[in-house]
Structures are given as structure tokens and as C-alpha cells.
Design a protein around this motif. Structure first.
Motif, PDB file in Angstrom:
ATOM      1  N   GLU A  98      -4.038   5.111  -5.747  1.00 27.49           N
ATOM      2  CA  GLU A  98      -2.803   4.344  -5.917  1.00 27.49           C
ATOM      3  C   GLU A  98      -2.678   3.230  -4.885  1.00 27.49           C
ATOM      4  O   GLU A  98      -1.918   2.294  -5.085  1.00 27.49           O
ATOM      5  CB  GLU A  98      -1.589   5.269  -5.832  1.00 27.49           C
ATOM      6  N   LEU A  99      -3.403   3.313  -3.791  1.00 29.39           N
ATOM      7  CA  LEU A  99      -3.314   2.277  -2.752  1.00 29.39           C
ATOM      8  C   LEU A  99      -3.811   0.928  -3.245  1.00 29.39           C
ATOM      9  O   LEU A  99      -3.394  -0.110  -2.745  1.00 29.39           O
ATOM     10  CB  LEU A  99      -4.091   2.690  -1.490  1.00 29.39           C
ATOM     11  N   GLN A 138       5.501   2.596  -8.618  1.00 27.92           N
ATOM     12  CA  GLN A 138       4.849   2.874  -9.909  1.00 27.92           C
ATOM     13  C   GLN A 138       5.086   4.308 -10.363  1.00 27.92           C
ATOM     14  O   GLN A 138       5.330   4.552 -11.543  1.00 27.92           O
ATOM     15  CB  GLN A 138       3.346   2.584  -9.852  1.00 27.92           C
ATOM     16  N   SER A 145       4.312   0.135  -3.304  1.00 28.16           N
ATOM     17  CA  SER A 145       3.980   0.039  -4.731  1.00 28.16           C
ATOM     18  C   SER A 145       3.602   1.374  -5.365  1.00 28.16           C
ATOM     19  O   SER A 145       3.981   1.632  -6.511  1.00 28.16           O
ATOM     20  CB  SER A 145       2.868  -0.984  -4.957  1.00 28.16           C
ATOM     21  N   PRO A 146       2.842   2.238  -4.674  1.00 29.40           N
ATOM     22  CA  PRO A 146       2.564   3.540  -5.293  1.00 29.40           C
ATOM     23  C   PRO A 146       3.851   4.306  -5.616  1.00 29.40           C
ATOM     24  O   PRO A 146       3.990   4.880  -6.699  1.00 29.40           O
ATOM     25  CB  PRO A 146       1.729   4.262  -4.228  1.00 29.40           C
ATOM     26  N   VAL A 198      -4.526   0.511  -6.962  1.00 29.53           N
ATOM     27  CA  VAL A 198      -4.122   0.349  -8.359  1.00 29.53           C
ATOM     28  C   VAL A 198      -2.628  -0.003  -8.469  1.00 29.53           C
ATOM     29  O   VAL A 198      -2.238  -0.894  -9.222  1.00 29.53           O
ATOM     30  CB  VAL A 198      -4.430   1.630  -9.166  1.00 29.53           C
ATOM     31  N   SER A 199      -1.783   0.693  -7.711  1.00 30.61           N
ATOM     32  CA  SER A 199      -0.332   0.507  -7.865  1.00 30.61           C
ATOM     33  C   SER A 199       0.167  -0.860  -7.401  1.00 30.61           C
ATOM     34  O   SER A 199       1.047  -1.434  -8.044  1.00 30.61           O
ATOM     35  CB  SER A 199       0.427   1.617  -7.137  1.00 30.61           C
ATOM     36  N   LEU A 208       0.820  -1.215   0.000  1.00 30.91           N
ATOM     37  CA  LEU A 208       0.000   0.000   0.000  1.00 30.91           C
ATOM     38  C   LEU A 208       0.853   1.264   0.000  1.00 30.91           C
ATOM     39  O   LEU A 208       0.405   2.313  -0.475  1.00 30.91           O
ATOM     40  CB  LEU A 208      -0.945   0.026   1.201  1.00 30.91           C
TER      41      LEU A 208
END
Lengths: 200, 200
Positions: B164-165, A172, A168-169, B167-168, A165
Motif C-alpha cells: 500500500e505504500l 484508500q 494514502s493507504p 499502490v495507495s 506513504l
């Protein structure tokens, strides 16, 4: 008894090793992974290619070690994430340091070249995830487990998913350049991940 | 008055266009972005390269349109995310559909080739983010804004970061193959993102 090499030989080897690491990182950043051959890395490092083959079995191995070496030079030992008892503060600190690392020009071009090749070359991608990325992610797993033991994170949360959480953001945004990366941004991610975006 | 083309000419053009899209996607999936020249796309589609130059100014343009076309064929209109009033359910549904799309073999190879090139080629990366990725992310922004108006999401949350939490993490697992992607996984992401991982 195994005879230890004389100190000056070890020093010389260490110097060659580092020169090869630096050549490999610079080259892959300039021409990409595929065109960075063992021969080209050797030429750039000013060594014979047999020197490289003596220590590594492939260019993926050279680059893996070069990245580990770069990380150590930058002071990132593959050690634990600080555990001050304040999970939010610890995560903010480590993510801010990661932002700085991602914006470091020494790191940027070779990391992008390697990440790009990993996207299309499954074997290489998996090797670098296993050896380079996943060990770093496991540091978050351990920190989150410790927070669960301390009652700061819900006991039913899977730490291996939860870390994504906030990790990864950032990954990306960096990889795909979807938006800028800043300390304020990663602080916000930590807040949202810990407390959720839903109204209570 | 502008003279409209006869219906059969339009139909023929549409058929050529689609053949070129399909050739471009197949080729880029097989040999990568750099080696997919306009000439090679034309040869594979069975048209002259002047046909391609008549409609598009670059191979990036051909591919962009090919991806938009592929998305439309798969039934994904660039329309809104469902708003049933249940944010969690709506997000779970759209993320499950995204998992299915990412695992679709027609989509996988060309998408990887393009994403990989975007990691190292900043201009191409930014073009595809602007035209392809960001418009899809904005659908989440709108759904989250509607949830804020309905009192389901905290009013101080920035929807562009919040999306983004969920999707990413999915994007990174797919791009870097860090771990498998499943419906159960994306359901978990939605739960964590909405409710946070911290003990209350």
C-alpha cells in the motif's frame, strides 16, 4: 462606521447556520450529493431557501462549511501536528485520531457521499481537495519539514510525496473498503514509511 | 457427452459478448452506474435484454466481466509481476504501466463511475474489491514475498500492508485528483517505500 449586529441577532444567525450545516450533512449522507438540493436542505433545516442563498452561493459551499464546522466541533482545529521532537510518535498520534474520525458515524455517510461525487465530478472534486483536503495534507508537509531541519528525515525527500506513504493507504482502505482500519495498522504504516521495507 | 457448439456460434457469441462489454463500459462512463440499466446496455449494444440476462445475473456482473475483458485487451493478464531479482526495477516498471493505464481515456470514465459508486454502495464496493482489485494487489504480495525469500525485504514486514505504500498514493492521486500522476512520481514512491524517509 459599520454597525455591528446586536448580540442576540448574531446568536440567532449562528444557530441557523449550524442547523443548516447539520441538515446538509444529514441529507447528503442519506440521499447523496446530487439529490441534496438547496430546497431540500432548507426544508430539513426548517428555514426558507432564501436564508441559504443569503449566506452561500451553492450547495458545495454549504457542505464545505458544514465539514469545516464538523471538524471544529470534533476539536480538530486546522492547527499544526504536534512536534514533540519524536516524529514517529507524532505521526502515530495524528493517524490514530484520523482512524477514530473516519469511523465516527456522524462523519462517515456525508464524507462518503462527497468523496464519491468528487470522483466523477471533476470541478467539485478539485474544489474540495483545494479547500478541505490539501490544507490538512499541508500540516504533514510542515511537520516533515521540521523533521528534516532536525535531521530526522532525509534532506532530499519531498515532504508532499512522503506524507502519502502513510496518509494514502489509510484513505484508500477507508474509501474503497479494501481492508479494515485500526490503530495498529496506522502504527505499522508509520514504521514502514520512516524506515523502509527493504533489508538494510 | 456434452455437445460442443459449432465454431461459428461460439464466434458469434464472443462478438456479442464483447459488444455488450463495450456498451456497458461506455454507458457507465457517460451516465454513471445507477442510470446504466440492463435495458440501456442492451439497447446500446443492439441486443435484446434477454441476451444479457442469459449470460449475466446483474449489471454488476456485466461490468465486472467488461473490466476483466478490457484489462486483457490491454495485455494485462492477471499474471505475475516480473521477478528479475531487482525489486525496485520490477516495481517501477509495473507502476509506470499502471500510470499509463489510469491515464488511458477508455479506462478513465467507466473506472471512475464504478469507483464512485463503490464508495457509497458498500455491497458493490466489496464485490469489486474482491473480484477486481484484491487479485491485482495479491500480485504485489507474491512479488514482495519472493523478495523476502531473496533477503531484499525485511522478514518482519507484512507484504499486504507494505504494497500500500506505493499502490495507495497512486490510487488516491488518481481517485481524488490531489496531484498529478507521472512515472517520475511512482519511481519516487518506490524509492521512499523501499528505503524509508528517515535519516539513517
Amino acid at each position: 462606521m459599520v454597525k455591528k449586529p446586536a448580540p442576540d441577532v448574531t446568536r440567532r444567525s449562528e444557530k441557523s447556520r449550524r442547523a443548516i450545516h447539520e441538515a446538509a450533512l444529514a441529507l447528503v449522507g442519506e440521499v447523496g450529493y446530487r439529490r441534496s438540493t438547496i430546497e431540500a436542505i432548507a426544508a430539513r433545516a426548517g428555514v426558507g431557501k432564501q436564508t441559504i442563498y443569503r449566506w452561500w452561493s451553492s450547495k458545495a459551499d454549504v457542505l464545505l462549511e458544514a465539514f469545516l464546522d464538523l471538524g471544529e466541533q470534533a476539536g480538530q482545529k486546522p492547527c499544526e501536528i504536534p512536534d514533540t521532537g519524536d516524529l514517529a510518535a507524532d505521526l502515530r498520534a495524528v493517524l490514530r485520531a484520523t482512524v477514530d474520525e473516519l469511523l465516527d458515524p456522524r462523519f462517515e455517510a456525508p464524507s462518503r457521499a462527497l468523496a464519491a461525487e468528487g470522483v466523477v465530478d471533476e470541478q467539485l472534486g478539485r474544489e474540495f481537495v483545494t479547500k478541505l483536503l490539501e490544507p490538512r495534507l499541508q500540516l504533514y508537509v510542515r511537520r516533515l519539514r521540521s523533521a528534516q531541519e532536525a535531521g530526522a528525515v532525509r534532506p532530499d525527500v519531498d515532504p508532499r510525496i512522503a506524507l502519502e506513504l502513510f496518509v494514502s493507504p489509510l484513505a484508500q482502505r477507508w474509501l474503497q473498503r479494501t481492508a479494515p482500519i485500526t490503530h495498529e495498522y496506522t502504527d505499522t504504516l508509520v514504521d514502514y514509511a520512516l524506515h523502509g521495507i527493504a533489508e538494510r
